[in-house]
Design a protein around this motif. Structure first.
Motif, PDB file in Angstrom:
ATOM      1  N   ASP A   1      -1.320 -10.204 -13.373  1.00 35.67           N
ATOM      2  CA  ASP A   1      -2.543  -9.938 -12.852  1.00 35.67           C
ATOM      3  C   ASP A   1      -2.545  -9.184 -11.594  1.00 35.67           C
ATOM      4  N   VAL A   2      -3.106  -8.110 -11.841  1.00 36.17           N
ATOM      5  CA  VAL A   2      -2.882  -7.175 -10.451  1.00 36.17           C
ATOM      6  C   VAL A   2      -4.396  -7.635  -9.636  1.00 36.17           C
ATOM      7  N   VAL A   3      -5.482  -7.864 -10.221  1.00 37.81           N
ATOM      8  CA  VAL A   3      -6.539  -8.468  -9.575  1.00 37.81           C
ATOM      9  C   VAL A   3      -7.162 -10.025  -9.980  1.00 37.81           C
TER      10      VAL A   3
ATOM     11  N   GLY B   1      -4.322  -4.584   2.809  1.00 37.34           N
ATOM     12  CA  GLY B   1      -3.522  -5.213   1.766  1.00 37.34           C
ATOM     13  C   GLY B   1      -2.096  -4.407   1.817  1.00 37.34           C
ATOM     14  N   PRO B   2      -1.059  -5.477   1.582  1.00 37.63           N
ATOM     15  CA  PRO B   2       0.238  -4.537   1.469  1.00 37.63           C
ATOM     16  C   PRO B   2       0.364  -3.886   0.126  1.00 37.63           C
ATOM     17  N   ASN B   3       1.311  -3.057   0.027  1.00 42.14           N
ATOM     18  CA  ASN B   3       1.469  -2.224  -1.054  1.00 42.14           C
ATOM     19  C   ASN B   3       1.537  -3.023  -2.497  1.00 42.14           C
ATOM     20  N   GLY B   4       0.998  -2.615  -3.557  1.00 42.97           N
ATOM     21  CA  GLY B   4       0.916  -3.590  -4.641  1.00 42.97           C
ATOM     22  C   GLY B   4      -0.103  -4.488  -4.435  1.00 42.97           C
TER      23      GLY B   4
ATOM     24  N   THR C   1      -6.278  -0.238  -7.626  1.00 44.69           N
ATOM     25  CA  THR C   1      -6.954  -0.889  -9.192  1.00 44.69           C
ATOM     26  C   THR C   1      -8.413  -1.118  -8.792  1.00 44.69           C
ATOM     27  N   THR C   2      -8.669  -1.748  -7.878  1.00 45.91           N
ATOM     28  CA  THR C   2     -10.010  -2.229  -7.379  1.00 45.91           C
ATOM     29  C   THR C   2     -10.911  -1.151  -7.389  1.00 45.91           C
TER      30      THR C   2
END
Lengths: 441, 304
Positions: free
Chosen positions: B15-17, B34-37, B42-43
């Motif tokens: 779940d990326v977001v 936010g940190p990388n990843g 994506t947002t």
């Protein structure tokens, strides 16, 4: 809003219409830009002019060589030139009597006169029927030059010997008191064959060079267009990926109009090239009439032409969509070319079976190839030009199958295009590609 | 201008977001941290309709993201470039046309912008012939050429030299000042602190912090006061408001009781005869807050 929405129906419909108009407008901008950019490339201009220049060069060369005695093909002889001299010194007991329709080039001379003309350069060969002929069937040929004959000389000698044989045959038959009309039939046993089927119906006209070459010309044109345009599509998509432009473009143009614009614009560029070549061929054909023989008088029925255009267009759309997806999912241009080769091979498969097409156009293999969408266009282009009557059932079935496949391929390719275009330097897994194809929304 | 409501996005098994909600208002810069990843790009791509959310909803200018809004949006992606064998002016004209400008107008604006950023003499050169700095300037021009109402910039300062970074900051500020909404993702907390009106901090697709920068700093403040001067008593017992005293960077750092105010403590110092030269209520930097929050979140996750 995406996902669950409370937007009123009318407003949503209005936005949908605006979106459609916007998408079509963007598709047009992408198509125009990709078309203009491609046709202005030096490689495109060079590639497009290569055929006209090649034909021009061929015509010039042909004219030059013909002037020196080399012709290509003749209805009168076994591939020999029409303009030559046949010097014959008859020392045999036969009474040779040359006649214009069969032996127009024969000149009867004495051996001395013949040798004099060889020495003066007005002839290249002197044929001598020695006094021992016909008991000894050996003839003597005296050549003006000691060196081996070039190609033109060999052709001329072939024609000379053909005509000399006719002269001797007619003389021997006449001396044997054979009636002149029988002599005529012996030297030319038949001029045409009327073919019938088992039911007595006439079979289509004898296969000519044109009827063999036309289907291949059509199919090759299709395959050529596919490969040319494929090259442009792959180049365009992979270039945008490699230059990192694609995300800016995708933020302005949705995936489907972007893909559609590329297919349209680059397809138009590919077609421009093909049209230039076809026009060049059309203009050059009458000029090359003598050399091309029957090919210069090719004619196609309007129905065949309309169907050919339909297969061509649908086939191009299907291949174009798939190649766009290939360009999007390939990590780089080299991989894109490799992946595209797999689909490109499918377009060529019918050509591998071309012998079968000529031998039996109603073969089940031909039917199967006609119904497999990837091989449909090339197969049906050959079927349309080879079949004596349009096979309507096969045409309807293959057009339906190809149209359905084109729709499915376009939608699936647009989804793969959208899902994989932003993967830089990464080869997406099969699972991800399949997931993208069946994704909703 | 943008409302993201309970959005989820999954790639493969990840779940990326996750249930992400926030909004972006006209005339503000929202720092997307936010940190990388973490799910920032994506947002942003979901707001731009490049990819679609699995669940939740996104509204842009009151409707779904889509082609009808593309002309009002400017985007500077993290992975960005130009067509290498095409003159810069032609590329920018094409981008402008894709953003809804008539071709002639796009060309006119691109010409003016390129002259403004010092690329006037190079506008007819192919991108391959330009330096990296010139590329960066041209990319910035491509983003704002059509006067977007919503500007989305993903790691805009990454790889920029200081001169171009300042130029870009000026562009972002100018866009905000004319009323555009700006969403800016960055790893540079100093830039975020300088430019952003509000921040959204996410990690692993989840929202960790969201709000105005001063409010967040205040919320993370431990109530410490830093004092510089002479005659400052170092024994905490001599103060009513102080629980702990330490020395840091030439200043005396006082940790106050939770019920004590900075004003009362200042009066105490005066009563004790301290000659105060500098008195400052200590607030953590965004960098400290970022590290503390992300590390704390991961510690909490490890415990869970």
């Amino acid at each position: 809003m995406t996902g669950p929405s409370t937007e009123p129906e009318e407003r949503r419909a209005r936005r949908g219409r605006a979106g459609l108009r916007g998408s079509i407008g963007l598709l047009g901008i992408v198509a125009k830009r990709d078309y203009l950019r491609t046709v202005r490339r030096r490689g495109f201009v060079f590639g497009t002019l290569l055929l006209p220049l090649g034909i021009g060069f061929f015509m010039t060369l042909s004219g030059f060589v013909s002037g020196g005695g080399l012709g290509i093909g003749s209805p009168d002889g076994p591939g020999g030139p029409e303009d030559f001299v046949l010097l014959v010194a008859n020392e045999s007991p036969l009474d040779l009597q040359p006649a214009a329709p069969l032996t127009p080039h024969v000149q009867l001379v004495s051996r001395e006169e013949g040798l004099r003309r060889l020495g003066a350069g007005s002839a290249e060969e002197l044929y001598v029927l020695p006094s021992t002929y016909p008991d000894d069937p050996t003839l003597l040929r005296i050549d003006a030059r000691a060196a081996a004959q070039p190609l033109g000389g060999l052709q001329r000698q072939g024609a000379q010997q053909h005509e000399l044989a006719l002269l001797i045959q007619t003389t021997l038959l006449r001396d044997a008191a054979v009636a002149p009309d029988v002599v005529q039939r012996v030297v030319a046993p038949f001029t045409a064959i009327d073919a019938q089927t088992l039911s007595g119906a006439p079979v289509a006209a004898d296969p000519s060079i044109a009827s063999f070459l036309l289907p291949f010309a059509f199919t090759m044109l299709f395959v050529l267009s596919i490969f040319i345009t494929t090259g442009y599509l792959l180049q365009s998509v992979t270039e945008e990926k490699e230059n990192r432009v694609v995300e800016i473009v995708l933020s302005s143009v949705p995936a489907l109009p972007l893909m559609g614009g590329k297919i349209l614009g680059l397809g138009a560029a590919g077609l421009t090239q093909v049209v230039v070549w076809v026009l060049t061929a059309a203009i050059a054909a009458p000029l090359l009439g003598d050399q091309l023989g029957e090919l210069s008088s090719i004619s196609i029925s309007p129905v065949t032409l309309i169907l050919a255009v339909a297969y061509f267009a649908l086939g191009y759309l299907a291949y174009g969509a798939m190649f766009s997806a290939v360009g999007a999912l390939a990590p780089g241009s080299r991989e894109a070319q490799q992946y595209a080769g797999i689909f490109g091979f499918a377009a060529v498969v019918p050509l591998i079976f071309s012998g079968l097409f000529l031998a039996d156009i109603e073969s089940p293999i031909v039917t199967v190839l006609a119904l497999i969408p990837l091989t449909t266009p090339a197969t049906m282009l050959m079927v349309l030009t080879l079949a004596p009557e349009p096979p309507w059932l096969l045409i309807v079935a293959s057009l339906t199958s190809l149209a359905l496949f084109t729709i499915v391929a376009t939608v699936a390719s647009a989804r793969v295009f959208r899902a994989t275009l932003l993967l830089y330097g990464v080869r997406p897994s099969i699972g991800r590609i399949v997931g993208a194809i069946f994704a909703r929304g | 201008m943008v409302v993201v409501d309970g959005v989820w996005k999954r790639f493969g098994n990840v779940d990326v977001v996750q249930d992400l909600s926030f909004d972006v208002r006209p005339g503000e810069v929202l720092g997307f941290l936010g940190p990388n990843g973490a799910g920032k790009t994506t947002t942003m791509r979901m707001i731009l309709d490049i990819i679609r959310p699995d669940r939740g909803s996104i509204a842009v200018f009151g409707g779904a993201p889509g082609v009808e809004h593309q002309a009002r949006v400017g985007y500077l992606p993290e992975e960005r470039g130009l067509y290498r064998d095409v003159p810069v002016l032609d590329t920018l004209t094409y981008f402008g046309a894709l953003r809804g400008l008539p071709t002639a107008e796009a060309r006119r604006r691109a010409t003016r912008w390129l002259e403004d950023v010092g690329l006037g003499p190079s506008m007819k050169q192919k991108a391959a012939e330009l330096s990296r700095g010139m590329h960066q300037k041209a990319q910035v021009v491509a983003t704002v050429l059509h006067d977007p109402d919503l500007l989305i910039v993903d790691e805009p300062f990454q790889g920029l030299d200081p001169v171009n970074a300042e130029m870009l900051k000026g562009v972002i500020t100018a866009q905000r000042d004319r009323g555009a909404a700006v969403v800016m993702s960055t790893h540079d907390m100093a830039d975020a602190q300088t430019l952003c009106d509000r921040i959204l901090l996410i990690d692993k697709g989840r929202r960790l912090l969201y709000g105005r920068v001063p409010d967040i700093q205040r919320a993370f403040s431990d109530g410490a006061v830093e004092v510089r001067g002479g005659g400052i008593p170092m024994d905490p017992q001599r103060y009513r408001s102080v629980s702990e005293v330490s020395v840091a960077n030439g200043s005396v750092r006082f940790l106050l009781h939770s019920d004590a105010s900075a004003q009362a403590f200042f009066q105490e110092l005066a009563e004790l005869g301290a000659a105060v030269e500098r008195f400052e209520v200590s607030t953590p930097t965004l960098n400290e807050i970022f590290i503390r929050t992300v590390a704390g979140d991961r510690r909490a996750e490890a415990v869970r």
